[in-house]
Design a protein around this motif. Structure first.
Motif, PDB file in Angstrom:
ATOM      1  N   VAL A  52       0.867  -1.186   0.000  1.00 49.55           N
ATOM      2  CA  VAL A  52       0.000   0.000   0.000  1.00 49.55           C
ATOM      3  C   VAL A  52       0.896   1.225   0.000  1.00 49.55           C
ATOM      4  O   VAL A  52       1.667   1.445   0.926  1.00 49.55           O
TER       5      VAL A  52
ATOM      6  N   ARG B 281      -3.049   6.382   0.579  1.00 52.08           N
ATOM      7  CA  ARG B 281      -4.442   6.249   1.012  1.00 52.08           C
ATOM      8  C   ARG B 281      -5.186   7.535   0.686  1.00 52.08           C
ATOM      9  O   ARG B 281      -4.620   8.624   0.781  1.00 52.08           O
ATOM     10  N   SER B 282      -6.442   7.406   0.347  1.00 47.53           N
ATOM     11  CA  SER B 282      -7.281   8.573   0.136  1.00 47.53           C
ATOM     12  C   SER B 282      -8.617   8.326   0.819  1.00 47.53           C
ATOM     13  O   SER B 282      -9.398   7.466   0.399  1.00 47.53           O
ATOM     14  N   THR B 283      -8.836   9.063   1.893  1.00 49.26           N
ATOM     15  CA  THR B 283     -10.102   8.952   2.624  1.00 49.26           C
ATOM     16  C   THR B 283     -10.690  10.351   2.734  1.00 49.26           C
ATOM     17  O   THR B 283     -10.199  11.184   3.502  1.00 49.26           O
TER      18      THR B 283
ATOM     19  N   SER C  66     -13.043   6.389  -0.611  1.00 47.22           N
ATOM     20  CA  SER C  66     -12.119   5.679   0.266  1.00 47.22           C
ATOM     21  C   SER C  66     -11.345   4.708  -0.616  1.00 47.22           C
ATOM     22  O   SER C  66     -11.889   3.670  -1.025  1.00 47.22           O
ATOM     23  N   THR C  67     -10.092   5.055  -0.928  1.00 50.53           N
ATOM     24  CA  THR C  67      -9.297   4.253  -1.856  1.00 50.53           C
ATOM     25  C   THR C  67      -7.898   4.020  -1.326  1.00 50.53           C
ATOM     26  O   THR C  67      -7.411   4.742  -0.449  1.00 50.53           O
ATOM     27  N   LEU C  68      -7.260   3.000  -1.886  1.00 48.08           N
ATOM     28  CA  LEU C  68      -5.856   2.702  -1.618  1.00 48.08           C
ATOM     29  C   LEU C  68      -5.117   2.656  -2.940  1.00 48.08           C
ATOM     30  O   LEU C  68      -5.680   2.246  -3.960  1.00 48.08           O
TER      31      LEU C  68
ATOM     32  N   THR D 228      -5.386   1.358  -8.292  1.00 44.43           N
ATOM     33  CA  THR D 228      -6.221   1.997  -7.277  1.00 44.43           C
ATOM     34  C   THR D 228      -7.301   1.021  -6.852  1.00 44.43           C
ATOM     35  O   THR D 228      -7.935   0.381  -7.701  1.00 44.43           O
TER      36      THR D 228
ATOM     37  N   THR E 130     -12.073   0.686  -1.615  1.00 46.95           N
ATOM     38  CA  THR E 130     -12.231  -0.155  -0.426  1.00 46.95           C
ATOM     39  C   THR E 130     -13.688  -0.577  -0.263  1.00 46.95           C
ATOM     40  O   THR E 130     -14.596  -0.038  -0.932  1.00 46.95           O
TER      41      THR E 130
ATOM     42  N   LEU F   1      -8.594  -0.905   7.431  1.00 47.16           N
ATOM     43  CA  LEU F   1      -8.263  -0.174   6.214  1.00 47.16           C
ATOM     44  C   LEU F   1      -7.243   0.932   6.416  1.00 47.16           C
ATOM     45  O   LEU F   1      -6.507   1.290   5.496  1.00 47.16           O
ATOM     46  N   ASP F   2      -7.178   1.485   7.612  1.00 47.76           N
ATOM     47  CA  ASP F   2      -6.289   2.622   7.853  1.00 47.76           C
ATOM     48  C   ASP F   2      -4.878   2.212   8.263  1.00 47.76           C
ATOM     49  O   ASP F   2      -4.017   3.073   8.465  1.00 47.76           O
TER      50      ASP F   2
END
Length: 280
Positions: free
Chosen positions: A123, A126-128, A133-135, A171, A174, A264-265
């Motif tokens: 990973v 991260r984009s939250t 909400s994506t990795l 990409t 999640t 996820l985080d």
């Protein structure tokens, strides 16, 4: 008289000291006997000699302290280096232990699901946000990663689905992202529904199991799996656990709020399922 002593006191002390030395030498030559003058001079110069001895003792103590301080500082530097090395060794051991445990769990998953073809990936971002909400992963088309591939942890817990792919990156949407939609199944009751992302729930790190049958009896903690219906995604991947069951505002259908099983985080490495057998 006071002015005389103040102006010439230092010379008087020097003269007294010299007299003391001379008298001491003379006394030694005569066998140790001293006369009254010698005793008087000795008495006068005693404080001076004591002061000189005290200064010499103090200087010697300072010298020993400085020397010992240097030795202590070297010992502290050596101990700090040893502690730093031990901390590095501990981190390396912990990382090795984590990797070994991860490989063991992945091997267990591979034995349970021999039809899976995995690709390990790191990973990298991260984009939250309020909208997604994506990795971002370190693998792409160079290793045959494709849009629609499921991404799991080493335990087989669903992380998400590849939504975009480049040569050496991809990409992942999640499981809580709003574009997620796949068949879901409650393991205990076999109640089927549709797993969907929801804007409001995404802010809370959750998703929906929508369109539940009226007779479905779900309880908090029930495991939710992928159903495999539609033959797009693998079946029996753990998605999360039921938090509660609700009726939508229209009153026409029921849905469950699901808490993802994947953290996820804090994910570092994941596994992309590039191929699997379709179970009809």
């Amino acid at each position: 008289m006071k002015d005389f002593l103040r102006n010439n006191g230092i010379w008087l002390l020097v003269i007294a000291l010299l007299l003391s030395v001379l008298i001491g030498v003379g006394s030694s030559l005569r066998g140790g006997n001293t006369d009254p003058l010698s005793n008087a001079v000795t008495t006068v110069t005693a404080p001076i000699r004591n002061g000189i001895a005290a200064v010499a003792g103090w200087a010697e103590g300072v010298s020993r302290y400085v020397l010992r301080y240097g030795e202590i500082q070297q010992e502290l530097d050596s101990l700090r280096a040893q502690v730093a090395q031990l901390q590095d060794d501990l981190r390396a051991a912990q990382e090795a232990s984590r990797e070994n445990e991860q490989l063991r769990q992945l091997l267990d998953l591979a034995q349970r699901r021999r039809d899976f073809t995995f690709e390990a990936a790191k990973v990298t971002a991260r984009s939250t946000t309020n909208w997604e909400s994506t990795l971002t992963l370190s693998k792409g088309t160079d290793t045959d990663v494709a849009v629609g591939d499921c991404v799991v942890t080493e335990q087989g817990v669903l992380v998400g689905v590849v939504s975009q792919v480049g040569h050496n990156w991809s990409t992942v949407s999640t499981v809580i992202n709003t574009d997620i939609e796949m068949g879901g199944l409650v393991a205990r009751t076999y109640s089927a529904g549709v797993l969907e992302g929801d804007f409001a729930l995404m802010q809370e790190g959750r998703l929906k199991l929508n369109y539940l049958p009226e007779e479905a009896q779900l309880v908090s903690g029930d495991e939710v799996l992928t159903s495999g219906k539609g033959e797009v995604y693998p079946s029996d991947l753990l998605v999360g656990r039921v938090e509660g069951v609700f009726t939508d505002p229209s009153g026409q259908s029921r849905y469950a709020v699901v808490t993802p099983a994947a953290k996820l985080d804090s994910l570092i490495e994941v596994f992309i399922i590039k191929d699997f057998d379709i179970v009809e």
